[in-house]
Design a protein around this motif. Structure first.
Motif, PDB file in Angstrom:
ATOM      1  N   ALA A  86      38.398  23.285  53.789  1.00 58.05           N
ATOM      2  CA  ALA A  86      39.513  23.720  52.950  1.00 58.05           C
ATOM      3  C   ALA A  86      39.302  25.189  52.635  1.00 58.05           C
ATOM      4  O   ALA A  86      38.239  25.575  52.125  1.00 58.05           O
ATOM      5  N   ALA A  87      40.308  26.037  52.933  1.00 54.22           N
ATOM      6  CA  ALA A  87      40.113  27.477  52.780  1.00 54.22           C
ATOM      7  C   ALA A  87      41.383  28.141  52.259  1.00 54.22           C
ATOM      8  O   ALA A  87      42.492  27.823  52.681  1.00 54.22           O
ATOM      9  N   GLY A  88      41.186  29.078  51.340  1.00 51.50           N
ATOM     10  CA  GLY A  88      42.287  29.900  50.867  1.00 51.50           C
ATOM     11  C   GLY A  88      43.307  29.152  50.036  1.00 51.50           C
ATOM     12  O   GLY A  88      43.012  28.154  49.383  1.00 51.50           O
ATOM     13  N   GLY A  89      44.548  29.647  50.062  1.00 47.55           N
ATOM     14  CA  GLY A  89      45.629  29.098  49.274  1.00 47.55           C
ATOM     15  C   GLY A  89      45.930  29.959  48.062  1.00 47.55           C
ATOM     16  O   GLY A  89      45.337  31.027  47.856  1.00 47.55           O
ATOM     17  N   LYS A  90      46.868  29.478  47.270  1.00 46.37           N
ATOM     18  CA  LYS A  90      47.281  30.191  46.053  1.00 46.37           C
ATOM     19  C   LYS A  90      46.890  29.372  44.837  1.00 46.37           C
ATOM     20  O   LYS A  90      47.221  28.194  44.738  1.00 46.37           O
ATOM     21  N   ARG A  91      46.192  30.009  43.899  1.00 41.65           N
ATOM     22  CA  ARG A  91      45.802  29.358  42.655  1.00 41.65           C
ATOM     23  C   ARG A  91      46.682  29.879  41.526  1.00 41.65           C
ATOM     24  O   ARG A  91      46.958  31.080  41.445  1.00 41.65           O
ATOM     25  N   VAL A  92      47.138  28.963  40.672  1.00 44.76           N
ATOM     26  CA  VAL A  92      47.924  29.340  39.492  1.00 44.76           C
ATOM     27  C   VAL A  92      47.271  28.688  38.280  1.00 44.76           C
ATOM     28  O   VAL A  92      47.206  27.470  38.189  1.00 44.76           O
ATOM     29  N   GLU A  93      46.785  29.514  37.362  1.00 42.77           N
ATOM     30  CA  GLU A  93      46.152  29.017  36.141  1.00 42.77           C
ATOM     31  C   GLU A  93      46.545  29.930  34.986  1.00 42.77           C
ATOM     32  O   GLU A  93      46.422  31.151  35.085  1.00 42.77           O
ATOM     33  N   GLY A  94      47.032  29.331  33.897  1.00 44.94           N
ATOM     34  CA  GLY A  94      47.410  30.122  32.735  1.00 44.94           C
ATOM     35  C   GLY A  94      48.483  31.136  33.031  1.00 44.94           C
ATOM     36  O   GLY A  94      48.522  32.210  32.418  1.00 44.94           O
ATOM     37  N   GLY A  95      49.345  30.825  33.999  1.00 48.40           N
ATOM     38  CA  GLY A  95      50.414  31.737  34.371  1.00 48.40           C
ATOM     39  C   GLY A  95      49.982  32.841  35.313  1.00 48.40           C
ATOM     40  O   GLY A  95      50.808  33.631  35.775  1.00 48.40           O
ATOM     41  N   LYS A  96      48.675  32.926  35.633  1.00 48.46           N
ATOM     42  CA  LYS A  96      48.181  33.958  36.541  1.00 48.46           C
ATOM     43  C   LYS A  96      48.132  33.428  37.962  1.00 48.46           C
ATOM     44  O   LYS A  96      47.626  32.331  38.215  1.00 48.46           O
ATOM     45  N   GLU A  97      48.661  34.207  38.906  1.00 48.18           N
ATOM     46  CA  GLU A  97      48.677  33.831  40.319  1.00 48.18           C
ATOM     47  C   GLU A  97      47.646  34.647  41.084  1.00 48.18           C
ATOM     48  O   GLU A  97      47.514  35.852  40.867  1.00 48.18           O
ATOM     49  N   SER A  98      46.917  33.996  41.984  1.00 47.28           N
ATOM     50  CA  SER A  98      45.950  34.705  42.810  1.00 47.28           C
ATOM     51  C   SER A  98      45.804  33.996  44.149  1.00 47.28           C
ATOM     52  O   SER A  98      45.953  32.779  44.240  1.00 47.28           O
ATOM     53  N   SER A  99      45.533  34.758  45.171  1.00 44.32           N
ATOM     54  CA  SER A  99      45.225  34.188  46.487  1.00 44.32           C
ATOM     55  C   SER A  99      43.717  34.085  46.623  1.00 44.32           C
ATOM     56  O   SER A  99      42.972  34.870  46.034  1.00 44.32           O
ATOM     57  N   LEU A 100      43.270  33.119  47.410  1.00 45.96           N
ATOM     58  CA  LEU A 100      41.848  32.795  47.477  1.00 45.96           C
ATOM     59  C   LEU A 100      41.244  33.142  48.831  1.00 45.96           C
ATOM     60  O   LEU A 100      41.894  32.983  49.871  1.00 45.96           O
ATOM     61  N   ALA A 101      40.002  33.579  48.793  1.00 40.52           N
ATOM     62  CA  ALA A 101      39.209  33.773  50.010  1.00 40.52           C
ATOM     63  C   ALA A 101      38.136  32.709  50.128  1.00 40.52           C
ATOM     64  O   ALA A 101      37.410  32.657  51.123  1.00 40.52           O
ATOM     65  N   THR A 102      38.030  31.850  49.119  1.00 37.08           N
ATOM     66  CA  THR A 102      36.980  30.843  49.076  1.00 37.08           C
ATOM     67  C   THR A 102      37.242  29.718  50.077  1.00 37.08           C
ATOM     68  O   THR A 102      38.381  29.465  50.476  1.00 37.08           O
ATOM     69  N   ALA A 103      36.169  29.049  50.473  1.00 41.22           N
ATOM     70  CA  ALA A 103      36.265  27.945  51.423  1.00 41.22           C
ATOM     71  C   ALA A 103      35.196  26.910  51.093  1.00 41.22           C
ATOM     72  O   ALA A 103      34.121  27.238  50.570  1.00 41.22           O
ATOM     73  N   PHE A 104      35.510  25.651  51.422  1.00 37.50           N
ATOM     74  CA  PHE A 104      34.617  24.540  51.099  1.00 37.50           C
ATOM     75  C   PHE A 104      34.606  23.541  52.250  1.00 37.50           C
ATOM     76  O   PHE A 104      35.620  23.357  52.934  1.00 37.50           O
ATOM     77  N   LEU A 105      33.462  22.888  52.432  1.00 33.35           N
ATOM     78  CA  LEU A 105      33.296  21.927  53.515  1.00 33.35           C
ATOM     79  C   LEU A 105      32.905  20.575  52.925  1.00 33.35           C
ATOM     80  O   LEU A 105      32.102  20.500  51.994  1.00 33.35           O
ATOM     81  N   LEU A 106      33.493  19.507  53.476  1.00 29.59           N
ATOM     82  CA  LEU A 106      33.212  18.150  53.014  1.00 29.59           C
ATOM     83  C   LEU A 106      33.036  17.237  54.219  1.00 29.59           C
ATOM     84  O   LEU A 106      33.814  17.307  55.174  1.00 29.59           O
ATOM     85  N   LYS A 107      32.028  16.381  54.173  1.00 27.41           N
ATOM     86  CA  LYS A 107      31.821  15.389  55.227  1.00 27.41           C
ATOM     87  C   LYS A 107      31.840  14.014  54.588  1.00 27.41           C
ATOM     88  O   LYS A 107      30.932  13.627  53.874  1.00 27.41           O
ATOM     89  N   LEU A 108      32.943  13.274  54.833  1.00 24.85           N
ATOM     90  CA  LEU A 108      33.072  11.915  54.293  1.00 24.85           C
ATOM     91  C   LEU A 108      32.433  10.910  55.239  1.00 24.85           C
ATOM     92  O   LEU A 108      32.532  11.064  56.473  1.00 24.85           O
ATOM     93  N   PRO A 109      31.806   9.871  54.732  1.00 25.96           N
ATOM     94  CA  PRO A 109      31.309   8.814  55.614  1.00 25.96           C
ATOM     95  C   PRO A 109      32.466   8.118  56.283  1.00 25.96           C
ATOM     96  O   PRO A 109      33.528   7.914  55.697  1.00 25.96           O
ATOM     97  N   SER A 110      32.286   7.735  57.540  1.00 22.63           N
ATOM     98  CA  SER A 110      33.338   7.098  58.294  1.00 22.63           C
ATOM     99  C   SER A 110      33.547   5.655  57.842  1.00 22.63           C
ATOM    100  O   SER A 110      32.612   4.986  57.379  1.00 22.63           O
ATOM    101  N   ASN A 111      34.778   5.188  57.985  1.00 22.35           N
ATOM    102  CA  ASN A 111      35.095   3.786  57.717  1.00 22.35           C
ATOM    103  C   ASN A 111      34.768   2.887  58.894  1.00 22.35           C
ATOM    104  O   ASN A 111      34.728   1.671  58.767  1.00 22.35           O
ATOM    105  N   ASN A 112      34.546   3.492  60.054  1.00 26.27           N
ATOM    106  CA  ASN A 112      34.241   2.711  61.242  1.00 26.27           C
ATOM    107  C   ASN A 112      32.781   2.270  61.217  1.00 26.27           C
ATOM    108  O   ASN A 112      31.894   3.023  60.807  1.00 26.27           O
ATOM    109  N   PRO A 113      32.507   1.034  61.648  1.00 25.57           N
ATOM    110  CA  PRO A 113      31.119   0.552  61.659  1.00 25.57           C
ATOM    111  C   PRO A 113      30.277   1.317  62.650  1.00 25.57           C
ATOM    112  O   PRO A 113      30.747   1.868  63.606  1.00 25.57           O
TER     113      PRO A 113
END
Length: 382
Positions: free
Chosen positions: A355-382
């Motif tokens: 997940a990377a970037g996007g627009k954040r809106v908090e307290g009426g303030k708008e900002s674009s993001l350079a941050t990024a995050f990685l997630l690895k979910l366990p699979s549902n397949n056996p």
């Protein structure tokens, strides 16, 4: 052109958070902050392109692009830049492995009709001589079974209204051609999915002529590439939905999730059945109603939904959840640490999600993001 996203939502009744791994920050993040960039998984499945977008830091759309390398979990700036800075553009991988980036919005020029090619080998962009018949932003670009791309609807700042026209891009000739017939309705911010039989479902969106009230749509239509025609589905959706997502499921049905409905945002999801040509309401509710969010399919067939706009707090949300088609249930997982809407979401073949970037809106303030995050979910397949 920019829009204020208004969507009164209700978070009451969301199921309890499931135990899941947390999102891990990628440091440093992208080279630039990016709202509504174009993002695709590159051939080979080990890297992703995140191009353009709007930067509040720069005060304009961007021509720069980042490549995320899964092997090193790091970003680097591409060697070349987009010919036209743009946000809300579409990106599609072509059969030869290059990436087509089409349309979008340019801070100085408004909606764009141009397209350009990105070569992952050289990391350079090249402008196409051919253009779409109309400038388009917030349209859908769906890759057909034969490799052509259907560019449908969208908003045109020059005519100041939504479009009912569509273009087909042919990668063999590298040209756009206007589809002879019109869509059933003009719309932008709609969702689209390629069906297993090669047709395209286009659902929801919004009608808008500048200076007049906008109108979210509950209608849906089918494009048939064998006849190059559009027709209305047998039934509309139960809810009007602007900025929802449409995702093909393994059984051939399509999940429609989220979106804005006037002053409300339905927690009910809907499933389109291509056999009956009708929609029915999913039995379980979204954990977090959302619009302008991101949805991608995990390798085990579940869907990952992240982010979006959350008016109860008049801000963006980092809430994330997984839809399991086997049980028709939405299960909340760890939230993305930075809330945003119109972010890039890439799922790699090993199941890791970026997940990377996007627009954040908090307290009426708008900002674009350079941050990024990685997630690895366990699979549902056996």
């Amino acid at each position: 052109m920019k829009w204020t996203l208004l969507l009164p939502l209700c978070l009451i009744g969301a199921p309890a958070m499931a135990q899941a791994p947390a999102w891990r920050p990628i440091k440093p993040g992208m080279c630039d902050s990016r709202w509504a960039p174009s993002a695709v998984l590159l051939p080979g499945g080990l890297s992703a392109l995140i191009a353009g977008g709007f930067s509040y830091d720069a005060g304009s759309c961007l021509a720069t692009a980042d490549v995320f390398d899964k092997n090193t979990n790091s970003f680097h700036r591409t060697k070349g830049n987009l010919t036209y800075p743009r946000d809300f553009a579409a990106a599609n991988v072509l059969p030869d492995g290059t990436v087509l980036i089409i349309g979008g919005y340019n801070t100085s020029l408004g909606s764009l009709a141009t397209g350009e090619m990105f070569d992952p080998k050289t990391e350079m962009f090249r402008l196409l001589p051919s253009r779409m018949s109309k400038p388009r932003e917030l349209f859908t670009a769906t890759t057909l079974a034969d490799g052509r791309i259907l560019c449908a609807g969208g908003f045109d700042t020059h005519s100041r209204r939504t479009l009912a026209t569509a273009d087909l891009y042919d990668p063999k000739t590298q040209t756009f051609a206007l589809v002879p017939g019109l869509m059933i309705e003009d719309r932008f911010g709609q969702a689209a999915a390629l069906l297993k039989d090669g047709r395209v479902l286009i659902a929801g969106g919004k009608h808008w002529f500048v200076g007049k009230p906008d109108k979210p749509s509950a209608t849906a239509e089918i494009f048939d590439p064998t006849t190059n025609t559009f027709r209305r589905t047998k039934s509309p959706m139960a809810f009007a939905r602007d900025r929802a997502t449409a995702t093909l499921l393994a059984d051939g049905a399509v999940l429609i999730a989220g979106g804005q409905n006037g002053e409300a945002g339905p927690r009910e999801a809907e499933i389109y059945d291509p056999v009956t040509d009708e929609f029915h309401t999913a039995p379980k509710l979204l954990g977090t109603p959302r619009m302008a969010h991101s949805t991608e399919t995990l390798p085990d067939g579940r869907l990952l939904l992240i982010g979006g706009w959350s008016p109860p707090i008049h801000a963006t949300t980092g809430a994330a959840e997984v839809f399991d088609p086997a049980t028709d249930t939405f299960t909340p997982i760890s939230s993305v640490p930075e809330s945003s809407h119109d972010q890039a979401l890439i799922v790699f073949p090993d199941g890791a999600a970026l997940a990377a970037g996007g627009k954040r809106v908090e307290g009426g303030k708008e900002s674009s993001l350079a941050t990024a995050f990685l997630l690895k979910l366990p699979s549902n397949n056996p």
